[in-house]
Scaffold this motif. Structure first.
Motif, PDB file in Angstrom:
ATOM      1  N   ARG A 124      23.417  96.738 -39.473  1.00  0.00           N
ATOM      2  CA  ARG A 124      23.268  96.163 -38.137  1.00  0.00           C
ATOM      3  C   ARG A 124      22.174  96.892 -37.358  1.00  0.00           C
ATOM      4  O   ARG A 124      21.362  96.269 -36.666  1.00  0.00           O
ATOM      5  N   ALA A 125      22.152  98.207 -37.479  1.00  0.00           N
ATOM      6  CA  ALA A 125      21.144  98.987 -36.760  1.00  0.00           C
ATOM      7  C   ALA A 125      19.729  98.618 -37.195  1.00  0.00           C
ATOM      8  O   ALA A 125      18.800  98.613 -36.388  1.00  0.00           O
ATOM      9  N   LEU A 126      19.593  98.279 -38.467  1.00  0.00           N
ATOM     10  CA  LEU A 126      18.274  97.905 -38.995  1.00  0.00           C
ATOM     11  C   LEU A 126      18.010  96.409 -38.876  1.00  0.00           C
ATOM     12  O   LEU A 126      16.953  95.926 -39.298  1.00  0.00           O
ATOM     13  N   ASN A 127      18.994  95.671 -38.335  1.00  0.00           N
ATOM     14  CA  ASN A 127      18.884  94.221 -38.166  1.00  0.00           C
ATOM     15  C   ASN A 127      18.709  93.503 -39.500  1.00  0.00           C
ATOM     16  O   ASN A 127      17.991  92.499 -39.602  1.00  0.00           O
ATOM     17  N   ILE A 128      19.384  93.999 -40.534  1.00  0.00           N
ATOM     18  CA  ILE A 128      19.294  93.362 -41.858  1.00  0.00           C
ATOM     19  C   ILE A 128      20.680  93.030 -42.415  1.00  0.00           C
ATOM     20  O   ILE A 128      20.798  92.626 -43.576  1.00  0.00           O
ATOM     21  N   ALA A 129      21.714  93.171 -41.599  1.00  0.00           N
ATOM     22  CA  ALA A 129      23.083  92.992 -42.101  1.00  0.00           C
ATOM     23  C   ALA A 129      23.285  91.630 -42.766  1.00  0.00           C
ATOM     24  O   ALA A 129      23.876  91.535 -43.846  1.00  0.00           O
ATOM     25  N   ALA A 130      22.784  90.585 -42.128  1.00  0.00           N
ATOM     26  CA  ALA A 130      23.021  89.236 -42.648  1.00  0.00           C
ATOM     27  C   ALA A 130      22.336  88.992 -43.988  1.00  0.00           C
ATOM     28  O   ALA A 130      22.704  88.056 -44.714  1.00  0.00           O
ATOM     29  N   THR A 131      21.368  89.821 -44.347  1.00  0.00           N
ATOM     30  CA  THR A 131      20.645  89.640 -45.614  1.00  0.00           C
ATOM     31  C   THR A 131      21.304  90.383 -46.766  1.00  0.00           C
ATOM     32  O   THR A 131      20.903  90.216 -47.915  1.00  0.00           O
ATOM     33  N   LEU A 132      22.301  91.201 -46.464  1.00  0.00           N
ATOM     34  CA  LEU A 132      22.933  92.037 -47.476  1.00  0.00           C
ATOM     35  C   LEU A 132      24.297  91.472 -47.873  1.00  0.00           C
ATOM     36  O   LEU A 132      24.970  90.840 -47.054  1.00  0.00           O
TER      37      LEU A 132
ATOM     38  N   LEU B 200      38.354  92.234 -43.298  1.00  0.00           N
ATOM     39  CA  LEU B 200      37.115  92.363 -42.533  1.00  0.00           C
ATOM     40  C   LEU B 200      36.014  91.515 -43.166  1.00  0.00           C
ATOM     41  O   LEU B 200      35.273  90.811 -42.469  1.00  0.00           O
ATOM     42  N   GLY B 201      35.920  91.579 -44.491  1.00  0.00           N
ATOM     43  CA  GLY B 201      34.905  90.785 -45.179  1.00  0.00           C
ATOM     44  C   GLY B 201      35.152  89.294 -45.094  1.00  0.00           C
ATOM     45  O   GLY B 201      34.215  88.499 -45.051  1.00  0.00           O
TER      46      GLY B 201
ATOM     47  N   SER C 237      27.930  97.341 -48.495  1.00  0.00           N
ATOM     48  CA  SER C 237      26.464  97.280 -48.600  1.00  0.00           C
ATOM     49  C   SER C 237      25.832  97.199 -47.219  1.00  0.00           C
ATOM     50  O   SER C 237      24.759  97.768 -46.978  1.00  0.00           O
ATOM     51  N   ARG C 238      26.484  96.508 -46.277  1.00  0.00           N
ATOM     52  CA  ARG C 238      25.962  96.414 -44.920  1.00  0.00           C
ATOM     53  C   ARG C 238      26.213  97.710 -44.152  1.00  0.00           C
ATOM     54  O   ARG C 238      25.345  98.173 -43.397  1.00  0.00           O
ATOM     55  N   LEU C 239      27.376  98.271 -44.345  1.00  0.00           N
ATOM     56  CA  LEU C 239      27.725  99.495 -43.629  1.00  0.00           C
ATOM     57  C   LEU C 239      26.730 100.614 -43.923  1.00  0.00           C
ATOM     58  O   LEU C 239      26.331 101.367 -43.029  1.00  0.00           O
ATOM     59  N   PHE C 240      26.297 100.689 -45.185  1.00  0.00           N
ATOM     60  CA  PHE C 240      25.374 101.761 -45.582  1.00  0.00           C
ATOM     61  C   PHE C 240      23.959 101.248 -45.845  1.00  0.00           C
ATOM     62  O   PHE C 240      23.123 101.991 -46.370  1.00  0.00           O
ATOM     63  N   ALA C 241      23.688  99.984 -45.509  1.00  0.00           N
ATOM     64  CA  ALA C 241      22.359  99.389 -45.691  1.00  0.00           C
ATOM     65  C   ALA C 241      21.819  99.605 -47.101  1.00  0.00           C
ATOM     66  O   ALA C 241      20.694 100.045 -47.311  1.00  0.00           O
ATOM     67  N   VAL C 242      22.647  99.263 -48.093  1.00  0.00           N
ATOM     68  CA  VAL C 242      22.240  99.401 -49.494  1.00  0.00           C
ATOM     69  C   VAL C 242      21.318  98.240 -49.838  1.00  0.00           C
ATOM     70  O   VAL C 242      21.729  97.079 -49.851  1.00  0.00           O
TER      71      VAL C 242
ATOM     72  N   ARG D 262      26.900  84.497 -41.609  1.00  0.00           N
ATOM     73  CA  ARG D 262      26.821  84.767 -40.179  1.00  0.00           C
ATOM     74  C   ARG D 262      27.868  85.792 -39.754  1.00  0.00           C
ATOM     75  O   ARG D 262      28.895  85.447 -39.157  1.00  0.00           O
ATOM     76  N   PRO D 263      27.634  87.042 -40.060  1.00  0.00           N
ATOM     77  CA  PRO D 263      28.603  88.067 -39.650  1.00  0.00           C
ATOM     78  C   PRO D 263      28.683  88.154 -38.131  1.00  0.00           C
ATOM     79  O   PRO D 263      27.661  88.108 -37.437  1.00  0.00           O
ATOM     80  N   THR D 264      29.904  88.249 -37.623  1.00  0.00           N
ATOM     81  CA  THR D 264      30.098  88.360 -36.168  1.00  0.00           C
ATOM     82  C   THR D 264      30.165  89.840 -35.790  1.00  0.00           C
ATOM     83  O   THR D 264      31.237  90.386 -35.509  1.00  0.00           O
ATOM     84  N   CYS D 265      28.999  90.445 -35.779  1.00  0.00           N
ATOM     85  CA  CYS D 265      28.900  91.899 -35.579  1.00  0.00           C
ATOM     86  C   CYS D 265      29.416  92.357 -34.209  1.00  0.00           C
ATOM     87  O   CYS D 265      29.879  93.493 -34.073  1.00  0.00           O
ATOM     88  N   LEU D 266      29.352  91.480 -33.216  1.00  0.00           N
ATOM     89  CA  LEU D 266      29.744  91.888 -31.868  1.00  0.00           C
ATOM     90  C   LEU D 266      31.216  92.263 -31.765  1.00  0.00           C
ATOM     91  O   LEU D 266      31.603  93.038 -30.899  1.00  0.00           O
ATOM     92  N   ILE D 267      32.052  91.707 -32.641  1.00  0.00           N
ATOM     93  CA  ILE D 267      33.473  92.044 -32.578  1.00  0.00           C
ATOM     94  C   ILE D 267      33.926  92.864 -33.786  1.00  0.00           C
ATOM     95  O   ILE D 267      35.116  93.066 -33.996  1.00  0.00           O
ATOM     96  N   CYS D 268      32.987  93.353 -34.567  1.00  0.00           N
ATOM     97  CA  CYS D 268      33.330  94.143 -35.751  1.00  0.00           C
ATOM     98  C   CYS D 268      33.757  95.551 -35.347  1.00  0.00           C
ATOM     99  O   CYS D 268      33.041  96.223 -34.595  1.00  0.00           O
ATOM    100  N   PRO D 269      34.876  96.042 -35.832  1.00  0.00           N
ATOM    101  CA  PRO D 269      35.328  97.384 -35.460  1.00  0.00           C
ATOM    102  C   PRO D 269      34.432  98.501 -36.002  1.00  0.00           C
ATOM    103  O   PRO D 269      34.471  99.624 -35.502  1.00  0.00           O
ATOM    104  N   LEU D 270      33.606  98.179 -37.012  1.00  0.00           N
ATOM    105  CA  LEU D 270      32.730  99.191 -37.596  1.00  0.00           C
ATOM    106  C   LEU D 270      31.267  99.011 -37.173  1.00  0.00           C
ATOM    107  O   LEU D 270      30.381  99.666 -37.736  1.00  0.00           O
ATOM    108  N   ALA D 271      31.022  98.165 -36.199  1.00  0.00           N
ATOM    109  CA  ALA D 271      29.649  97.875 -35.788  1.00  0.00           C
ATOM    110  C   ALA D 271      28.899  99.134 -35.359  1.00  0.00           C
ATOM    111  O   ALA D 271      27.703  99.281 -35.618  1.00  0.00           O
TER     112      ALA D 271
END
Length: 365
Positions: free
Chosen positions: A228-236, A204-205, A165-170, A213-222
């Protein structure tokens, strides 16, 4: 935009063709960072379908930390599906006590017996055949097919739903988005190493793309994450607001003898905590019982203090008041479901967490 319209907009879009690059990146990350878990196979070895199945059933609605110890004890005691199938159900329930959701234990036993009787003690390899077995739903069948048999199947649990859901901003709430998230995940599954890929998504999950609190800075799919690009990852993923659970009440009747025996009762095989041992009680109801004593297993001078035990199930919260009766010695109780158990052997019984809470509060003589 209304929720239904948003769902239509998102699910009508073609599913992105991102299976190649993303799966390769994730598998490289997994090779270096995968969790060391007792049911996982070492590189170059052949997965044990029995271990994969057992771990997946145990992990349903239970954390990895809790499952580790239970898994090791089960494997030590019943190292093959045949040995588990031939074990008495009571013993399986005893070993399961503490894992919760006890229907899983009954289905585990039934499933082992069917694998032996229908498939000659060899787990079937296809998702369809796996789903024909007791206690194996779509997710578990996909996980076993992928991990144990290298079938290109998706295994979509809560961790995977969150990652995808975060990867595709669903931005459609669960559960409405479940089928779309499953379709997206299926598109990601590579033809090579689908089992490792399934476990990589789970890891990964669990370790990086965590709920709050996803640690996006070290995520291989960031680099490819739209959330993440939309700054909504933590809400999904978005979820419906949970409704308040109803509260049920009752009275638990704790009978103890002067030489520290306690009266237990076996619950009906079907239904909540089926087949487990319990401290006898009234029915659990949203209404108070006018005359709880009519449900007591024995007549006598019951002490009803202010002691109570609370426990939360999936669909309701339970509050049981504790009544206690002390008698000189054990006496026969009508009905085959009752059993006197000494205090020193209580730990051997198939007691769910709720009943252990009650016994922990008992005022032993």
């Amino acid at each position: 935009m209304a929720r239904n319209n948003l769902l239509a907009v998102q699910t009508d879009k073609p599913i992105p063709a991102t299976d190649g690059p993303l799966s390769s990146v994730l598998l490289r990350w997994y090779d270096f960072h995968k969790r060391d878990l007792p049911w996982r196979y070492s590189p170059g070895s052949v997965p044990d379908p029995y271990a994969v199945w057992l771990s997946e059933v145990m992990l349903q609605q239970t954390t990895v930390t809790v499952v580790k110890g239970f898994f090791s004890r089960f494997i030590d005691r019943w190292p093959t599906v045949s040995s588990l199938a031939s074990a008495p159900l009571d013993e399986v329930l005893r070993e399961w006590a503490g894992l919760g959701y006890y229907a899983r234990a009954r289905n585990l036993h039934k499933c082992a017996q069917e694998v032996v009787s229908r498939f000659g003690a060899v787990f079937p390899q296809t998702k369809g055949q796996l789903q024909s077995l007791p206690g194996i739903g779509e997710y578990t069948a996909g996980a076993i097919a992928a991990i144990a048999f290298n079938q290109p199947e998706a295994a979509v649990d809560g961790n995977v739903e969150r990652v995808v859901s975060r990867l595709f901003a669903v931005q459609v709430p669960l559960p409405e988005s479940k089928s779309y998230l499953k379709a997206l995940t299926e598109r990601l599954v590579p033809s090579e190493r689908p089992g490792d890929f399934a476990q990589a998504l789970m890891d990964l999950g669990s370790t990086i793309c965590s709920p709050r609190r996803p640690t996006c800075l070290i995520c291989p799919l960031a680099h490819a994450c739209k959330g993440r690009a939309l700054n909504i990852a933590a809400t999904l993923p978005l979820k419906r607001a949970k409704s308040t659970k109803p509260v049920r009440e009752g009275v638990a009747f704790l009978v103890v003898t002067e030489d520290s025996h306690v009266l237990l009762r076996r619950r009906a095989e079907k239904g909540l905590l089926g087949g487990m041992m319990e401290v006898p009680s009234t029915p659990w109801s949203t209404l108070r019982q006018d005359n709880p004593k009519k449900f007591a297993p024995l007549t006598g001078s019951w002490v009803s203090g202010n002691t109570s035990v609370e426990h939360t199930f999936t669909h309701f919260h339970l509050r049981l008041q504790l009544w206690q009766l002390t008698i000189i010695e054990t006496e026969p109780i009508s009905g085959d479901d009752y059993r006197w158990v000494s205090r020193s052997e209580i730990h051997l019984e198939a007691l769910p967490t709720l009943m252990r809470k009650i016994l922990d509060k008992a005022l032993w003589p």
